[in-house]
Scaffold this motif. Structure first.
Motif, PDB file in Angstrom:
ATOM      1  N   LEU A   1       0.054 -10.962  46.869  1.00 48.59           N
ATOM      2  CA  LEU A   1       0.297 -10.269  45.599  1.00 48.59           C
ATOM      3  C   LEU A   1      -0.962  -9.553  45.116  1.00 48.59           C
ATOM      4  O   LEU A   1      -0.909  -8.396  44.676  1.00 48.59           O
ATOM      5  CB  LEU A   1       0.765 -11.268  44.534  1.00 48.59           C
ATOM      6  N   VAL A   2      -2.100 -10.230  45.200  1.00 49.36           N
ATOM      7  CA  VAL A   2      -3.355  -9.619  44.754  1.00 49.36           C
ATOM      8  C   VAL A   2      -3.678  -8.396  45.601  1.00 49.36           C
ATOM      9  O   VAL A   2      -4.114  -7.358  45.083  1.00 49.36           O
ATOM     10  CB  VAL A   2      -4.498 -10.651  44.812  1.00 49.36           C
ATOM     11  N   MET A   3      -3.466  -8.497  46.910  1.00 52.97           N
ATOM     12  CA  MET A   3      -3.765  -7.391  47.799  1.00 52.97           C
ATOM     13  C   MET A   3      -2.907  -6.164  47.486  1.00 52.97           C
ATOM     14  O   MET A   3      -3.409  -5.038  47.400  1.00 52.97           O
ATOM     15  CB  MET A   3      -3.551  -7.827  49.257  1.00 52.97           C
ATOM     16  N   VAL A   4      -1.605  -6.373  47.289  1.00 52.43           N
ATOM     17  CA  VAL A   4      -0.697  -5.239  47.088  1.00 52.43           C
ATOM     18  C   VAL A   4      -0.816  -4.663  45.685  1.00 52.43           C
ATOM     19  O   VAL A   4      -0.743  -3.452  45.483  1.00 52.43           O
ATOM     20  CB  VAL A   4       0.756  -5.671  47.369  1.00 52.43           C
ATOM     21  N   LEU A   5      -1.013  -5.522  44.691  1.00 54.16           N
ATOM     22  CA  LEU A   5      -1.055  -5.060  43.305  1.00 54.16           C
ATOM     23  C   LEU A   5      -2.425  -4.543  42.881  1.00 54.16           C
ATOM     24  O   LEU A   5      -2.542  -3.871  41.854  1.00 54.16           O
ATOM     25  CB  LEU A   5      -0.633  -6.193  42.366  1.00 54.16           C
ATOM     26  N   GLY A   6      -3.454  -4.849  43.675  1.00 50.39           N
ATOM     27  CA  GLY A   6      -4.811  -4.436  43.309  1.00 50.39           C
ATOM     28  C   GLY A   6      -4.961  -2.956  42.986  1.00 50.39           C
ATOM     29  O   GLY A   6      -5.567  -2.594  41.966  1.00 50.39           O
ATOM     30  N   PRO A   7      -4.405  -2.037  43.797  1.00 47.25           N
ATOM     31  CA  PRO A   7      -4.603  -0.608  43.534  1.00 47.25           C
ATOM     32  C   PRO A   7      -3.886  -0.076  42.288  1.00 47.25           C
ATOM     33  O   PRO A   7      -4.205   1.020  41.829  1.00 47.25           O
ATOM     34  CB  PRO A   7      -4.036   0.059  44.799  1.00 47.25           C
ATOM     35  N   VAL A   8      -2.914  -0.824  41.747  1.00 46.99           N
ATOM     36  CA  VAL A   8      -2.114  -0.265  40.652  1.00 46.99           C
ATOM     37  C   VAL A   8      -2.286  -1.019  39.330  1.00 46.99           C
ATOM     38  O   VAL A   8      -1.720  -0.609  38.323  1.00 46.99           O
ATOM     39  CB  VAL A   8      -0.610  -0.255  41.027  1.00 46.99           C
ATOM     40  N   LEU A   9      -3.084  -2.087  39.327  1.00 43.85           N
ATOM     41  CA  LEU A   9      -3.301  -2.840  38.104  1.00 43.85           C
ATOM     42  C   LEU A   9      -4.781  -2.835  37.734  1.00 43.85           C
ATOM     43  O   LEU A   9      -5.647  -2.650  38.606  1.00 43.85           O
ATOM     44  CB  LEU A   9      -2.823  -4.289  38.265  1.00 43.85           C
ATOM     45  N   PRO A  10      -5.110  -3.029  36.460  1.00 43.37           N
ATOM     46  CA  PRO A  10      -6.516  -3.096  36.053  1.00 43.37           C
ATOM     47  C   PRO A  10      -7.249  -4.221  36.778  1.00 43.37           C
ATOM     48  O   PRO A  10      -6.632  -5.182  37.263  1.00 43.37           O
ATOM     49  CB  PRO A  10      -6.426  -3.378  34.543  1.00 43.37           C
ATOM     50  N   ALA A  11      -8.566  -4.130  36.837  1.00 48.14           N
ATOM     51  CA  ALA A  11      -9.378  -5.138  37.520  1.00 48.14           C
ATOM     52  C   ALA A  11      -9.112  -6.524  36.922  1.00 48.14           C
ATOM     53  O   ALA A  11      -9.102  -6.701  35.711  1.00 48.14           O
ATOM     54  CB  ALA A  11     -10.858  -4.785  37.390  1.00 48.14           C
TER      55      ALA A  11
END
Length: 321
Positions: free
Chosen positions: A259-269
Motif C-alpha cells: 500500500l505504501v509503495m503504490v500510494l506514495g506517488p499520489v498522497l502527501p509525504a
C-alpha cells in the motif's frame, strides 16, 4: 464419534482464543500509530470505511456460498455468515491454514463433505486472487508508474489466472488433485453459470474494498480523478501480496508495504503509512465485529443434505488438523 466431536470443538475454541490473542496483539502493538492515524480522519470517514469493509467481507462470503451451492451443498445465508466470520479469525494465526481447517469442520456440522468444503474454499480463494490481479492490472498501470515498472510481471498473470477459472480447467485441476490424493472426483462439477455469479460477487467485493481505501486516502489529502482507481488497485495488489506471504498472520507487513509503495506517488509525504495502518485496524475490527455477531447468532439448526453425506477416510482429517 462423540468424543471426536467434543475434541474438535475444544480444538476450535483453543484456535479461536489464539486468533483473538493475535488480533489483540496486532491492535495493541499499533496503538499509538492508530491513534495518530485516526486523529487525522473524521468519524464519518472512519464509519464509512468500516461499513464498506464489512460489506466487502459479506459479499465475498456470498461468492464462497455460490461455489458451495454449485458443488451440491446449499446452506442458508445465516449459516454461511456464521461459519465464514468465525473461521476467518484463523487467518490471524501464522500459517493461513487454520481458517481453512476451521471452515471445513464447521461446514461438516451441516452435513457438507470435507472435500466439497475444501474445493469450494479453494475456488473462492482462486477467484478472489484472479479478480484482484485483474483489478490491479486494469487500474494501476494507468495511475501508478512505480507499480507498473516494479510489478509488471504480476499484471501479466491476471488474464492467465482468470482464464484458469473456466469450469473445465477448474474441474480438471481439482479432479487431478483428488486423484493424486487417492480420492474420488467431484460429484458436482462447478458450472460456468456458477463461476460467473461467484466472479460477479467477488468483483463487487473488490469495488467495496476500493471505496474503503479511497475514503481513507481522501481523508489524508489525496485528490484527483484517478484516486478511486489508485485506491482500488492498491488494495487489490496489497491483498495478493499479503496472500503470498504465507507465514505472516493476515498478510500483516506485506500488505502495508504494498500500500505504501503504490500510494506514495499520489498522497502527501507520510500519508500512505497512515492509510495503511488505518485500513488494517478498521478491517481487523470488521473481522472481530463479524465474529462477535456470528457467536451471538448461535449455531442454528444443521442443514439437511439433499442426498447421503459422503463418509471420508480418516486420512483427510489427520492431515488437515
Amino acid at each position: 464419534m462423540k468424543s471426536k466431536a467434543v475434541l474438535m470443538r475444544v480444538l476450535r475454541v483453543l484456535l479461536l482464543l489464539l486468533a483473538l490473542g493475535f488480533c489483540a496483539y496486532s491492535l495493541i502493538s499499533q496503538w499509538d500509530d492508530t491513534v495518530r492515524a485516526f486523529g487525522q480522519m473524521s468519524w464519518l470517514t472512519l464509519v464509512g470505511a468500516f461499513a464498506t469493509g464489512v460489506a466487502g467481507l459479506f459479499v465475498w462470503m456470498l461468492g464462497w456460498r455460490t461455489y458451495l451451492t454449485g458443488l451440491g451443498s446449499p446452506l442458508p445465508v445465516r449459516t454461511m455468515f456464521r461459519i465464514s466470520n468465525i473461521s476467518q479469525l484463523g487467518k490471524y494465526v501464522p500459517g493461513k491454514v487454520w481458517a481453512l481447517v476451521t471452515q471445513i469442520e464447521m461446514t461438516r456440522e451441516h452435513q457438507v463433505p470435507r472435500m466439497r468444503s475444501f474445493s469450494s474454499t479453494m475456488l473462492a480463494v482462486a477467484t478472489s486472487t484472479a479478480c484482484g490481479l485483474a483489478v490491479a492490472a486494469v487500474t494501476l498501470p494507468l495511475t501508478s508508474e512505480s507499480a507498473r515498472d516494479q510489478y509488471w510481471w504480476l499484471f501479466l498473470l491476471a488474464p492467465v489466472v482468470l482464464a484458469a477459472l473456466h469450469p473445465k480447467i477448474v474441474t480438471w485441476c481439482l479432479d487431478t488433485a483428488l486423484k493424486l490424493a487417492r480420492r474420488p472426483p467431484m460429484e458436482h462439477p462447478v458450472s460456468l453459470g456458477v463461476t460467473l455469479v461467484a466472479v460477479a460477487w467477488t468483483m463487487l467485493g473488490w469495488a467495496l474494498f476500493g471505496v474503503h481505501l479511497w475514503l481513507l486516502c481522501e481523508a489524508v489529502g489525496g485528490d484527483g480523478a484517478g484516486l478511486p482507481f489508485q485506491a482500488a488497485g492498491a488494495y487489490a495488489l496489497a491483498f495478493v501480496f499479503g496472500l503470498l506471504v504465507f507465514i505472516a498472520p493476515g498478510g500483516i507487513g506485506a500488505r502495508e508495504a504494498a500500500l505504501v509503495m503504490v500510494l506514495g506517488p499520489v498522497l502527501p509525504a507520510g500519508a500512505p503509512i497512515v492509510v495503511a495502518i488505518a485500513s488494517r485496524v478498521i478491517l481487523t475490527l470488521a473481522d472481530l465485529a463479524g465474529a462477535g455477531v456470528a457467536f451471538l447468532m448461535g449455531r442454528g439448526k444443521p442443514a439437511v443434505p439433499d442426498g447421503p453425506v459422503q463418509e471420508e477416510p480418516e486420512q483427510f482429517t489427520s492431515t488437515s488438523t
